[in-house]
Design a protein around this motif. Structure first.
Motif: not given
Length: 556
Positions: A49, A51-52, A56, A144, A146, A177, A179, A201
Motif C-alpha cells: 500500500t 499514497e498516489v 507502486k 488498484e 482498493q 492506496q 483505502e 507500506k
C-alpha cells in the motif's frame, strides 16, 4: 523539445511507470525485496500500500520485467479491479491459457453465479496442482485493489485456500492506496486480514533521496554534466512534491520546459517556484480557504467566552454565505481591472477612424466568443436603407461592460453626428454610407479565414503594437491566435517575445512562446504556433485556420 538543449537522449521525467528509470530508494528497495521473497517462498497473500504517485505500479512493472523470462513462474496481472469475483475468475482462467469455449460451457451448465464460481475454482485447483508438480509458481497480482468490492475480497480467500500440506498453490499480491488498509481492517474481512503474510507500506522520499533520484534519472536519460538543478532548486522541489516521485517528475519536466523557453541551462529556485505556482494554485486556494474559515471559527469561539454566551447558542448560519461574499468581491475587483484595461485599449481602438475605415466584421455565429477574448459583447445586425432601395449595410454594436456602447456602420464618423446619452453614458458614432463591400477589407488575406472575434482582435493589435504592420501576414495571425487564447492583456505580458519580434529574432520569439504558464494550458497548440512563428510557415498556418475555423472557411 528540450532534449538537445540540455544534452539528453530521452525524456528523463516521464510519469509513466518505466522500469528503465526505476530508482531503488530505501522504501522501494524494501518493498521490492519483500515481494520477491514472498513469491519465491510461496507465502500466499502479500499487500503493498502507499499514497498516489509513490511508485507502486513501477515496482510491479520492474518485477515483471525482471522475471518475465523465467519458465518456473506464471504471472496473472489484473488492472481492472472493479469486477465481481465471477469475472475475476474468468480473467484468471483466460490468462492461464484456458479455452473460451471451456469457460462458456461451465457458465452454461451453472444454474447461478455461485455454482459457476464453485466449478471454476475446482478447475483452477486441478490446474494449480499440475503446475505445482512441475515446479511452476503461479502468481496473481491485483493492481488498484482498493477498488475491489468487499464481497470479492472475501471470496479471494477461497482461492488462497488452494494449498498443499506445505505450500500455497497460488500467490496473491494486493496493491493499492491507503483505502485498501481501511477495507482490510473491517470486521467482515478479519479472516482475509489474518492470511496476509507480508504487509508493505511505501513511504515518501527524504531530501537526500530526492536529490539522488533527480540525478539518477538525468543520468539514465543520457546526461553527463553537472546537475541541471541547483541545490536550492532541489529544496524547493522537495517542499512542493513532499517526496512523491510522480510530483517530482511533473515539477522537473515543467521546469526543464520553462528553462528551455528562458534559455536557462541551470534550473534555480525561481523557476521551480514559478512552475509550482501554476501547477498547484488550486491546492493553495483550498488551504487559504481552510485558514480563512479557521480564523473565523476561532474569533467566534473567543467571542462566545468574552460575552458569556454559550457557543452552541451563536447563530453561525452566515458562514455559509461567506464564500459567495468573497466571490462577489473578487468579481468586483476583476471588473474594475477590466474596465481600466478596456478604457485604455479597446475603447480607443474602436473610436479611431483609421481602424473603422477598414469596414465591418462578417456576421458570424462565432461572434459571442468575443466576450471571452476582450471582455466585450458584440452584436451585429443588418439594416435596410429607408429610401426603399435594395442596398443594405451591416451595423455592428460593441457593448463594453454594459456602460459604453459604440455603433459602427460602414460610414465615416462626423463630430456633429456624435451624441452623448447622459443616462447610459454611451456614445453613438453614426457614419455616412459608403459604397463598399459588407466584409472587412484587409491587406492580410489570411485574416478572412478568422471568425469575427479574430478580426476585431486583429484591428486592436494593429493599433496597439507599433511594429505589427512590419510583421509578415503569417506572424500577424499567430499573434491574433495567441491573443484569443490568452486575452489581449495576456498577449502583452509576453514582453520578451514581443521584444524579440521587434528585433526580428523569430527563433528567440518562438522559444519565449513556450513559456510554461501558456504552454502548460494549451500544450500542443502552443508548440504548433511557435513552429509557425519561427519558420513563417504559411502552409501550416492555413491548415491550422481550416481546422480551427471550419464553419468560416466552409462558407467562403
Amino acid at each position: 523539445m528540450y532534449l538537445g538543449f540540455y544534452g539528453l537522449k530521452r525524456e528523463p521525467f516521464h510519469i509513466s511507470p518505466d522500469p528503465y528509470f526505476f530508482y531503488f530508494a530505501s522504501t522501494h528497495k524494501e518493498a521490492y525485496a519483500a515481494l520477491v521473497y514472498a513469491i519465491r517462498n510461496r507465502k500466499g497473500f502479500v499487500a503493498i500500500t502507499g499514497e498516489v504517485g509513490l511508485g507502486k505500479t513501477t515496482i510491479i512493472r520492474t518485477f515483471l520485467n525482471h522475471f518475465k523470462n523465467q519458465h518456473k513462474l506464471k504471472i496473472v496481472l489484473i488492472f481492472n479491479t472493479k469486477l465481481s469475483f465471477k469475472n475475476i475468475l474468468k480473467l484468471i482462467l483466460l490468462d492461464l491459457g484456458f479455452d473460451k469455449k471451456q469457460i462458456l460451457e461451465i457458465e452454461n451448465r451453472a444454474q447461478d453465479e455461485e455454482s459457476f464460481e464453485v466449478e471454476a475454482v475446482e478447475l483452477l485447483y486441478d490446474y494449480l496442482i499440475e503446475q505445482y508438480k512441475r515446479g511452476i509458481n503461479v502468481v496473481l497480482i491485483l493492481d488498484e485493489a482498493q477498488n475491489l468490492p468487499i464481497i470479492t475480497l472475501e471470496k479471494l480467500r477461497l482461492i488462497s485456500n488452494l494449498e498443499t500440506d506445505k505450500n500455497k498453490l497460488i500467490q496473491i499480491v494486493l496493491i493499492g492506496q491507503p483505502e485498501l488498509d481501511k477495507k482490510l481492517s473491517q470486521k467482515s474481512l478479519r479472516q482475509l486480514r489474518q492470511r496476509i503474510e507480508l504487509k508493505i507500506k511505501l513511504k515518501e522520499l527524504n531530501k537526500k533521496e530526492v536529490e539522488k533520484y533527480i540525478a539518477y534519472r538525468l543520468k539514465k536519460a543520457g546526461y553527463s554534466g553537472e546537475n541541471i538543478f541547483t541545490k536550492s532548486a532541489i529544496k524547493k522541489i522537495y517542499k512542493y512534491s513532499k517526496g512523491i516521485p510522480r510530483k517530482i517528475n511533473i515539477i522537473c519536466d515543467n521546469a526543464l520546459i520553462t528553462g528551455f523557453a528562458k534559455d536557462k541551462r541551470k534550473i534555480g529556485p525561481k523557476i521551480i517556484k514559478e512552475v509550482c505556482k501554476e501547477l498547484y494554485s488550486d491546492e493553495r486556494n483550498t488551504k487559504s480557504n481552510k485558514l480563512f474559515y479557521g480564523v473565523i471559527f476561532c474569533v467566534m469561539f473567543l467571542m462566545s467566552f468574552y460575552f458569556g454566551t454559550h457557543f452552541s447558542n451563536i447563530d453561525l448560519s452566515f458562514l455559509s454565505n461567506l464564500n459567495s461574499y468573497r466571490e462577489q468581491i473578487k468579481k468586483k475587483n476583476f471588473q474594475e481591472k477590466k474596465d481600466i484595461l478596456l478604457s485604455k485599449s479597446t475603447k480607443k481602438s474602436i473610436e479611431n477612424p483609421k481602424i473603422l475605415q477598414h469596414g465591418n466584421p462578417h456576421t458570424n455565429p462565432h461572434t459571442d466568443n468575443i466576450n471571452k477574448i476582450i471582455g466585450a459583447k458584440v452584436k451585429t445586425e443588418r439594416t435596410v436603407m429607408s429610401n426603399g432601395k435594395n442596398s443594405s449595410t451591416n451595423k455592428t454594436t460593441i457593448k463594453i461592460d454594459d456602460k459604453d456602447s459604440y455603433s459602427k456602420s460602414s460610414d465615416r464618423p462626423n463630430r456633429s453626428q456624435m451624441k452623448k446619452n447622459k443616462i447610459s453614458g454611451s456614445y453613438n458614432i453614426i457614419e455616412k454610407k459608403e459604397q463598399t463591400s459588407a466584409s472587412i477589407i484587409f491587406k492580410n488575406n489570411l485574416i478572412q479565414k478568422l471568425d469575427t472575434s479574430g478580426k476585431i482582435i486583429y484591428l486592436i493589435l494593429q493599433e496597439k503594437i507599433p511594429f505589427f504592420n512590419d510583421l509578415s501576414d503569417v506572424r500577424q495571425i499567430v499573434l491574433v491566435e495567441m491573443a484569443k487564447q490568452t486575452s489581449i492583456p495576456g498577449l502583452f505580458s509576453f514582453k520578451k517575445m514581443l521584444s524579440a519580434l521587434k528585433q526580428k529574432n523569430y527563433e528567440l520569439a518562438a522559444r519565449h512562446m513556450l513559456y510554461s504558464n501558456w504552454f502548460a494550458r494549451v500544450g500542443e497548440k502552443a508548440a504548433i504556433l511557435a513552429e509557425i512563428m519561427k519558420n513563417n510557415d504559411k502552409t501550416a498556418l492555413i491548415k491550422w485556420l481550416d481546422k480551427n475555423y471550419p464553419a468560416v472557411n466552409k462558407d467562403r
